[in-house]
Design a protein around this motif. Structure first.
Motif, PDB file in Angstrom:
ATOM      1  N   LYS A  58      63.954  27.816   9.024  1.00 45.77           N
ATOM      2  CA  LYS A  58      65.018  28.414   9.841  1.00 45.77           C
ATOM      3  C   LYS A  58      65.044  29.924   9.666  1.00 45.77           C
ATOM      4  O   LYS A  58      65.310  30.655  10.599  1.00 45.77           O
ATOM      5  N   SER A  59      64.795  30.383   8.439  1.00 49.69           N
ATOM      6  CA  SER A  59      64.824  31.824   8.183  1.00 49.69           C
ATOM      7  C   SER A  59      63.536  32.514   8.610  1.00 49.69           C
ATOM      8  O   SER A  59      63.533  33.699   8.890  1.00 49.69           O
ATOM      9  N   ALA A  60      62.439  31.743   8.628  1.00 51.53           N
ATOM     10  CA  ALA A  60      61.131  32.372   8.799  1.00 51.53           C
ATOM     11  C   ALA A  60      60.880  32.819  10.228  1.00 51.53           C
ATOM     12  O   ALA A  60      61.273  32.153  11.177  1.00 51.53           O
ATOM     13  N   HIS A  61      60.232  33.966  10.369  1.00 48.95           N
ATOM     14  CA  HIS A  61      59.772  34.389  11.676  1.00 48.95           C
ATOM     15  C   HIS A  61      58.557  33.565  12.084  1.00 48.95           C
ATOM     16  O   HIS A  61      58.462  33.094  13.202  1.00 48.95           O
ATOM     17  N   ARG A  62      57.649  33.412  11.128  1.00 46.86           N
ATOM     18  CA  ARG A  62      56.461  32.619  11.384  1.00 46.86           C
ATOM     19  C   ARG A  62      56.196  31.734  10.182  1.00 46.86           C
ATOM     20  O   ARG A  62      56.681  32.017   9.076  1.00 46.86           O
ATOM     21  N   ASP A 100      52.649  28.717  13.465  1.00 47.14           N
ATOM     22  CA  ASP A 100      53.533  28.883  14.623  1.00 47.14           C
ATOM     23  C   ASP A 100      54.790  29.616  14.173  1.00 47.14           C
ATOM     24  O   ASP A 100      54.917  29.963  13.009  1.00 47.14           O
ATOM     25  N   THR A 101      55.729  29.817  15.098  1.00 46.46           N
ATOM     26  CA  THR A 101      57.001  30.396  14.685  1.00 46.46           C
ATOM     27  C   THR A 101      57.742  29.339  13.877  1.00 46.46           C
ATOM     28  O   THR A 101      57.518  28.130  14.059  1.00 46.46           O
ATOM     29  N   GLY A 102      58.634  29.774  13.011  1.00 50.61           N
ATOM     30  CA  GLY A 102      59.393  28.853  12.175  1.00 50.61           C
ATOM     31  C   GLY A 102      60.143  27.846  13.023  1.00 50.61           C
ATOM     32  O   GLY A 102      60.123  26.640  12.762  1.00 50.61           O
ATOM     33  N   GLU A 103      60.778  28.351  14.086  1.00 45.70           N
ATOM     34  CA  GLU A 103      61.575  27.536  14.993  1.00 45.70           C
ATOM     35  C   GLU A 103      60.752  26.391  15.582  1.00 45.70           C
ATOM     36  O   GLU A 103      61.159  25.233  15.560  1.00 45.70           O
ATOM     37  N   ARG A 104      59.576  26.731  16.096  1.00 43.10           N
ATOM     38  CA  ARG A 104      58.759  25.713  16.767  1.00 43.10           C
ATOM     39  C   ARG A 104      58.194  24.682  15.788  1.00 43.10           C
ATOM     40  O   ARG A 104      58.106  23.506  16.123  1.00 43.10           O
ATOM     41  N   LEU A 105      57.836  25.153  14.603  1.00 38.10           N
ATOM     42  CA  LEU A 105      57.334  24.194  13.614  1.00 38.10           C
ATOM     43  C   LEU A 105      58.422  23.220  13.195  1.00 38.10           C
ATOM     44  O   LEU A 105      58.185  22.050  12.928  1.00 38.10           O
TER      45      LEU A 105
END
Lengths: 287, 237
Positions: free
Chosen positions: B202-206, B219-224
């Motif tokens: 959740k915090s990660a950009h990637r 991938d982006t944190g969100e998509r993963l």
């Protein structure tokens, strides 16, 4: 009653010296994670270095011989590390243990070769003790207590007020983490050897002043220091200080109950007891 | 965006045992990059290799474009890389204050260390309150905060965190990640290794997924976080 007070005094005297030995032993344990069984030989050689400098051909008086004797002890300590323990830094504990035992034998026999096995003294006349409140205390013994206090205060200030001392405690807590922080662990380890050697040398000299010199003096005192270290929690320098005093008191008060011939057995007894009750003390420190 | 860290095709391990078989990751300046993966996937080994505790057998590690593959950790600290190992990452028998002072070791000058210490106390009043306490008596969360603060002493550009949430309660993990985000907003790049990955993603950009010593996904944190395969394999359903 006087006899009791006298025993307490003798106990504190012995305890001060054991504390100096134990603090050095535990310091090296903390930093390098092994018990230096050759620590007793630093004690003995420290005392003999002074004997050597006070005897022929030098004949220095004690105050002048003291500093070079301690410097030689430091050299011996650093040499031990440099030539024996450092090459074995990544070896397992059993290898280190055997190396330390071998070194201890070598140094003990070396001293015996040079100075013989007989008891020697620094050659001071035995003065009658001062009598205070029915307790007899010699000037040497006053010096032992004062010197021990100075050493302990010095170690305290070093460890809690200087950056080098704090780094040494950090290395002792967690060597890998200290490295991660950019702390020069090699420097800290070397300095730990310097401090341990000074404490051993000073203690050995004090002991020889109060009793005598003999190549086996290191070994028997190592056992006391080891018992003190176990009592105080291995790696804990203030525990070692307290442990030393407790062992000294236990020995001298124990003599009131059992025969003085068994005095040395008391430290052994405490050691065995500690290993039975708290075997974890040897394996690691609790946080 | 400029790349602050580039790990290119790195092979690394312990002695004869190779753990990383050609791993590549990259972090832009100001990013939070998260590395997830199961136990034994080589996440911690990767961080240790970046920091120089282990030297890569092949491949390179670039920091701001400079090859630092074979540099010692001590040097890397001086260059602005901080590493917080997992688990035992404070000195328990030292006080909180002394722990922070140790973090300032590369600053050398005592006055500079003292100034950095006061800055830290301003940002972490909780540590100032506890400064004379033995660090060993702190709670797990407080220890992690102390470790973060200690790493911040030298104002690093890049922080490598190995499982900052290990053994912490969810609420405390939340707090730790708030701290991480705050440090990140001030411009510090993070590479965070996590096993317990939800919060980190959740915090990660990637983020990267590592498995058995090789890159699996990026991938982006969100998509993963929403990727079915990642959910099933690495986030516990």
């Amino acid at each position: 009653m006087d006899f009791l007070f006298q025993s307490i005094l003798n106990g504190i005297l012995a305890g001060c010296i054991y504390a100096l030995f134990a603090m050095g032993l535990t310091l090296i344990y903390g930093v390098l994670n092994f018990v230096n069984f050759a620590h007793g030989e630093l004690i003995m050689w420290g005392a003999y270095f002074l004997y050597f400098l006070m005897g022929k051909p030098f004949g220095f008086p004690l105050p002048i011989a003291l500093i070079p004797a301690l410097l030689l002890t430091i050299l011996l300590g650093i040499g031990m590390d440099r030539f024996v323990f450092k090459p074995l830094r990544t070896a397992n504990r059993l290898t280190l243990l055997i190396a330390a035992l071998g070194l201890s034998f070598l140094l003990r026999n070396g001293a015996q070769f040079l100075w013989g096995a007989e008891l020697r003294t620094y050659g001071f006349e035995i003065k009658r003790g001062l009598r205070i409140l029915g307790i007899s205390i010699t000037l040497n013994q006053v010096a032992i207590i004062l010197t021990s206090i100075v050493c302990i205060v010095f170690v305290y200030l070093l460890f809690h007020r200087t950056r080098l001392g704090k780094s040494m405690r950090a290395v002792s807590d967690n060597l890998e983490l200290a490295r991660v922080m950019g702390i020069d662990s090699k420097h800290a380890i070397q300095f730990a050897w310097v401090i341990a050697s000074v404490l051993a040398g000073v203690g050995g000299i004090l002991l020889a002043l109060d009793t005598n010199l003999q190549p086996g003096m290191g070994l028997i005192n190592l056992v006391k220091a080891f018992a003190a270290t176990l009592l105080g929690g291995v790696g804990n320098i203030w525990g070692a200080l307290l442990g030393g005093i407790v062992i000294g008191l236990a020995e001298n008060l124990g003599v009131l109950v059992i025969s003085p011939g068994y005095k040395d057995a008391i430290a052994f007894g405490i050691m065995v007891l500690m290993l039975l009750i708290r075997p974890s003390a040897l394996l690691g420190r609790q946080e | 965006m400029t790349s602050i860290l580039e790990v290119q095709n790195v092979y690394s391990g312990y002695g004869k045992i190779e753990v990383l078989h050609g791993v590549s990751i990259q972090a832009d300046s100001g990013e939070i990059v998260c590395i997830i993966g199961p136990n034994g996937s080589g996440k911690s080994t990767l961080l240790k290799t970046i920091f120089g505790l282990i030297k890569p057998k092949r491949g390179v590690v670039l920091f701001s474009g400079r090859d630092i593959s074979l540099k010692e950790p001590e040097e890397k600290v001086g260059m602005g890389i901080a590493y917080i190992p997992q688990g035992k990452n404070i000195f328990p028998s030292l006080t909180v204050r002394e722990n922070l002072e140790m973090g300032g070791t590369p600053l050398h000058d005592s006055r500079v260390i003292e100034k950095a210490l006061q800055d830290i106390f301003q940002r972490y009043p909780v540590l100032e309150k506890r400064m004379k306490m033995k660090a060993g008596s702190l709670s797990g969360g407080e220890r992690q905060v102390l470790a973060l603060a200690r790493a911040s002493m030298v104002q690093p550009k890049l922080m490598l965190l190995d499982e900052p949430s290990l053994g912490l309660a969810p609420k405390v993990i939340e707090e730790i990640y708030e701290r991480i985000n705050a440090i990140n907003h001030a411009g510090v790049t993070f590479v965070i290794v996590e096993q317990n990955a939800r919060k980190a993603l959740k915090s990660a950009h990637r983020a990267y997924v590592l498995d058995l010593g090789i890159n699996r996904l990026e991938d982006t944190g969100e998509r993963l976080l929403n990727n079915e395969e990642v959910k099933r394999l690495y986030l516990g359903g």
